[in-house]
Design an enzyme around this catalytic site. Structure first.
Site, short mmCIF file in Angstrom:
data_model
loop_
_atom_site.label_atom_id
_atom_site.label_comp_id
_atom_site.label_asym_id
_atom_site.label_seq_id
_atom_site.Cartn_x
_atom_site.Cartn_y
_atom_site.Cartn_z
N TYR A 146 0.82 -1.21 0.00
CA TYR A 146 0.00 0.00 0.00
C TYR A 146 0.86 1.27 0.00
O TYR A 146 0.41 2.34 -0.39
CB TYR A 146 -0.96 0.03 1.20
CG TYR A 146 -2.03 -1.05 1.17
CD1 TYR A 146 -2.05 -2.04 0.18
CD2 TYR A 146 -3.03 -1.09 2.12
CE1 TYR A 146 -3.02 -3.02 0.16
CE2 TYR A 146 -4.01 -2.08 2.10
CZ TYR A 146 -3.99 -3.04 1.12
OH TYR A 146 -4.96 -4.02 1.10
N LYS A 196 3.49 -15.63 3.93
CA LYS A 196 3.38 -16.29 2.62
C LYS A 196 4.80 -16.54 2.12
O LYS A 196 5.18 -16.14 1.01
CB LYS A 196 2.58 -15.37 1.67
CG LYS A 196 2.23 -15.97 0.32
CD LYS A 196 1.14 -17.00 0.37
CE LYS A 196 0.94 -17.63 -0.99
NZ LYS A 196 0.07 -18.81 -0.96
N ASP A 228 -3.13 -18.09 3.19
CA ASP A 228 -4.27 -18.74 2.53
C ASP A 228 -4.87 -19.81 3.45
O ASP A 228 -6.10 -19.93 3.57
CB ASP A 228 -3.88 -19.31 1.15
CG ASP A 228 -2.46 -19.86 1.08
OD1 ASP A 228 -1.69 -19.65 2.04
OD2 ASP A 228 -2.12 -20.50 0.09
N ASP A 252 -5.57 -6.34 6.01
CA ASP A 252 -6.74 -5.65 5.45
C ASP A 252 -7.80 -6.70 5.09
O ASP A 252 -8.98 -6.58 5.43
CB ASP A 252 -6.29 -4.88 4.21
CG ASP A 252 -7.36 -3.93 3.69
OD1 ASP A 252 -8.39 -3.77 4.36
OD2 ASP A 252 -7.17 -3.35 2.60
N ASP A 256 -11.39 -8.14 7.42
CA ASP A 256 -12.77 -8.08 6.92
C ASP A 256 -13.42 -9.46 6.99
O ASP A 256 -14.62 -9.59 7.24
CB ASP A 256 -12.81 -7.57 5.47
CG ASP A 256 -13.19 -6.09 5.40
OD1 ASP A 256 -12.76 -5.34 6.31
OD2 ASP A 256 -13.91 -5.68 4.46
P1 NAD Z 1 -17.88 -1.37 3.43
O1 NAD Z 1 -17.03 -1.84 4.55
O2 NAD Z 1 -18.23 0.06 3.43
O3 NAD Z 1 -19.25 -2.21 3.37
C1 NAD Z 1 -19.27 -3.62 3.17
C2 NAD Z 1 -20.64 -4.15 3.67
O4 NAD Z 1 -20.68 -4.05 5.09
C3 NAD Z 1 -21.81 -3.33 3.15
O5 NAD Z 1 -22.89 -4.18 2.88
C4 NAD Z 1 -22.16 -2.41 4.31
O6 NAD Z 1 -23.51 -2.01 4.35
C5 NAD Z 1 -21.79 -3.27 5.51
N1 NAD Z 1 -21.36 -2.46 6.67
C6 NAD Z 1 -20.17 -1.83 6.82
N2 NAD Z 1 -20.16 -1.17 7.98
C7 NAD Z 1 -21.36 -1.36 8.56
C8 NAD Z 1 -21.95 -0.91 9.78
N3 NAD Z 1 -21.29 -0.13 10.66
N4 NAD Z 1 -23.21 -1.30 10.06
C9 NAD Z 1 -23.89 -2.10 9.21
N5 NAD Z 1 -23.39 -2.56 8.05
C10 NAD Z 1 -22.14 -2.19 7.73
O7 NAD Z 1 -17.10 -1.78 2.11
P2 NAD Z 1 -17.30 -1.26 0.59
O8 NAD Z 1 -18.76 -1.10 0.30
O9 NAD Z 1 -16.48 -2.16 -0.19
O10 NAD Z 1 -16.61 0.15 0.58
C11 NAD Z 1 -17.30 1.40 0.61
C12 NAD Z 1 -16.28 2.53 0.62
O11 NAD Z 1 -15.54 2.51 1.86
C13 NAD Z 1 -15.26 2.44 -0.49
O12 NAD Z 1 -15.06 3.73 -1.02
C14 NAD Z 1 -13.99 1.97 0.21
O13 NAD Z 1 -12.85 2.40 -0.45
C15 NAD Z 1 -14.14 2.62 1.57
N6 NAD Z 1 -13.39 2.01 2.68
C16 NAD Z 1 -12.89 2.85 3.63
C17 NAD Z 1 -12.24 2.34 4.74
C18 NAD Z 1 -11.72 3.29 5.80
O14 NAD Z 1 -12.19 4.43 5.88
N7 NAD Z 1 -10.79 2.88 6.65
C19 NAD Z 1 -12.10 0.95 4.90
C20 NAD Z 1 -12.67 0.12 3.93
C21 NAD Z 1 -13.31 0.64 2.82
#
Ligand code: NAD
Length: 369
Positions: A146, A196, A228, A252, A256
């Site tokens: 990153y 890895k 993996d 990362d 998740d």
């Molecule tokens: P996301 O983590 O935002 O969401 C993935 C899934 O999880 C979605 O269905 C969402 O509704 C659910 N979710 C996430 N947090 C939740 C909460 N607190 N309560 C209920 N449901 C929740 O991942 P994405 O949709 O792939 O990414 C959206 C944006 O966020 C992208 O622009 C990405 O780059 C960014 N992002 C930012 C960070 C950060 O700020 N550290 C981390 C990861 C992704």
């Protein structure tokens, strides 16, 4: 009375909704303790870009510089909306990574925790969850792919190409491993080293350094696991893990997956610690699919406050009270939409109601003198 400045970066998408709930909790903590929090709101992420053309504007940098701790909401836009922002100004590249680099917050602690009483939230079968999941992923946060050099262009065959560099030096590796060993020593004394090394030379160096450091922590058993295989075992037998340490991108992705094991990313807070500065953020993104609908689970943001209390302000007991209060709300049968599955006995409540109930529970805890 102790007084702390907290930079509050509400961020994008669900960020403002869950930050609002975290602030409710902070206000109550002020009343319950001999402490005052000066909250310093600042714009960060896509919202900052649309306001000023910069996702991490100088005014925000100044606020973060003088804050004792930073509370950060998720940032980012949906895939389609992101295209409205030039690539290098997009929230992660333009704000998040620069913030991590500026404050050298190399140690990211991501608890993946679900007590037995809440095991029904997990998609895993009860026999796999057993007594519940309680592990912490320790992710290196300022190195690796990153942060490495990037190059794009057209090669001699006329094809577009990209080159990204995965770079670590031994100091970067050893400082995160020391953090992980120390944490393992305070917990179950087992450290899963996720790597890895069968493919990546960065993992070979990582493992070499781990072997050099391990004798400093004779009480900690090290278990080496390919990343993996770790992904599989997290699903098949998550309770074998306690502390897991890994480089940036592995962390990362696997963290998740941790949210998936719990049933929602909304259960994933985190602490990002450097030697001089720390910031606290949910592990998840801005959830554009549910933003503005009062469906977000604020646990991740309130949990990040609990981690801030413990790590930045040494308020360990009050941090535990915050965790207990959130668990108590779930224990009473309430939950936000993400964890309210059809057929479950859960009463679905909105983001704001969840925050209110946490505040109510916390206010019933004995005050700390
Ligand atoms: P996301 O983590 O935002 O969401 C993935 C899934 O999880 C979605 O269905 C969402 O509704 C659910 N979710 C996430 N947090 C939740 C909460 N607190 N309560 C209920 N449901 C929740 O991942 P994405 O949709 O792939 O990414 C959206 C944006 O966020 C992208 O622009 C990405 O780059 C960014 N992002 C930012 C960070 C950060 O700020 N550290 C981390 C990861 C992704």
């Amino acid at each position: 009375m102790k007084s702390y400045k907290i930079a509050v970066l509400a961020g994008d998408g669900i960020g403002p909704e869950i930050t609002r709930e975290a602030i409710k909790v902070l206000k109550l903590i002020e009343q319950r303790n001999n402490v005052s929090f000066e909250l310093l709101p600042a714009s960060f992420g896509a919202c900052a870009y649309f306001e000023s053309g910069d996702p991490f504007p100088q005014a925000t940098i100044d606020i973060c510089d003088r804050a004792d701790a930073i509370l950060k909401g998720p940032i980012g836009l949906s895939h389609e909306e992101s295209k409205k922002i030039p690539i290098d100004k997009q929230p992660e590249r333009g704000a998040l990574l620069p913030m991590r680099r500026r404050y050298n917050t190399y140690a990211n602690f991501r608890p993946v925790s679900l007590p037995k009483a809440l095991a029904h939230f997990s998609p895993l079968k009860p026999e796999i969850i057993g007594e519940g999941i309680d592990l912490i992923m320790v992710r290196e946060l300022v190195g690796g792919l990153y942060f490495g050099e990037k190059e794009t262009g057209v090669n001699e065959r006329g094809l577009r190409y990209v080159k990204e560099t995965l770079e670590y030096d031994e100091e970067q590796i050893s400082r995160i491993l020391h953090q992980a060993f120390k944490l393992a020593g305070r917990r179950k004394k087992v450290l899963h080293n996720i790597h890895k090394s069968n493919v990546l030379k960065s993992s070979v160096l990582w493992n070499e350094i781990l072997e050099e450091i391990a004798p400093d922590y004779p009480e900690v058993e090290v278990i080496n696991l390919l990343v993996d295989a770790a992904a599989t075992l997290l699903c098949l037998n998550p309770t074998q893990f306690d502390v897991m340490v890994m480089e940036n991108m592995f962390g990362d992705i696997l963290s998740d997956q941790g949210g998936g094991l719990l049933g929602s990313l909304g259960l994933m807070p985190s602490a990002c610690l450097g030697d001089e500065k720390a910031y606290y953020e949910p592990s998840h993104g801005s959830a554009p699919d549910i933003a503005g609908k009062e469906m977000a689970n604020p646990y991740s943001m309130i949990g990040s406050v609990a981690m801030m209390l413990e790590n930045s302000f040494d308020m360990v007991t009050e941090a535990k009270n915050v965790w207990d209060s959130m668990q108590g709300v779930f224990g009473d049968g309430y939950s936000t939409a993400d964890l309210s599955k059809p057929g479950s006995n859960v009463t679905m409540i909105k983001t704001g109601e969840f925050g209110d109930k946490v505040v109510e529970k916390l206010s019933q805890k004995p005050k700390i003198q």
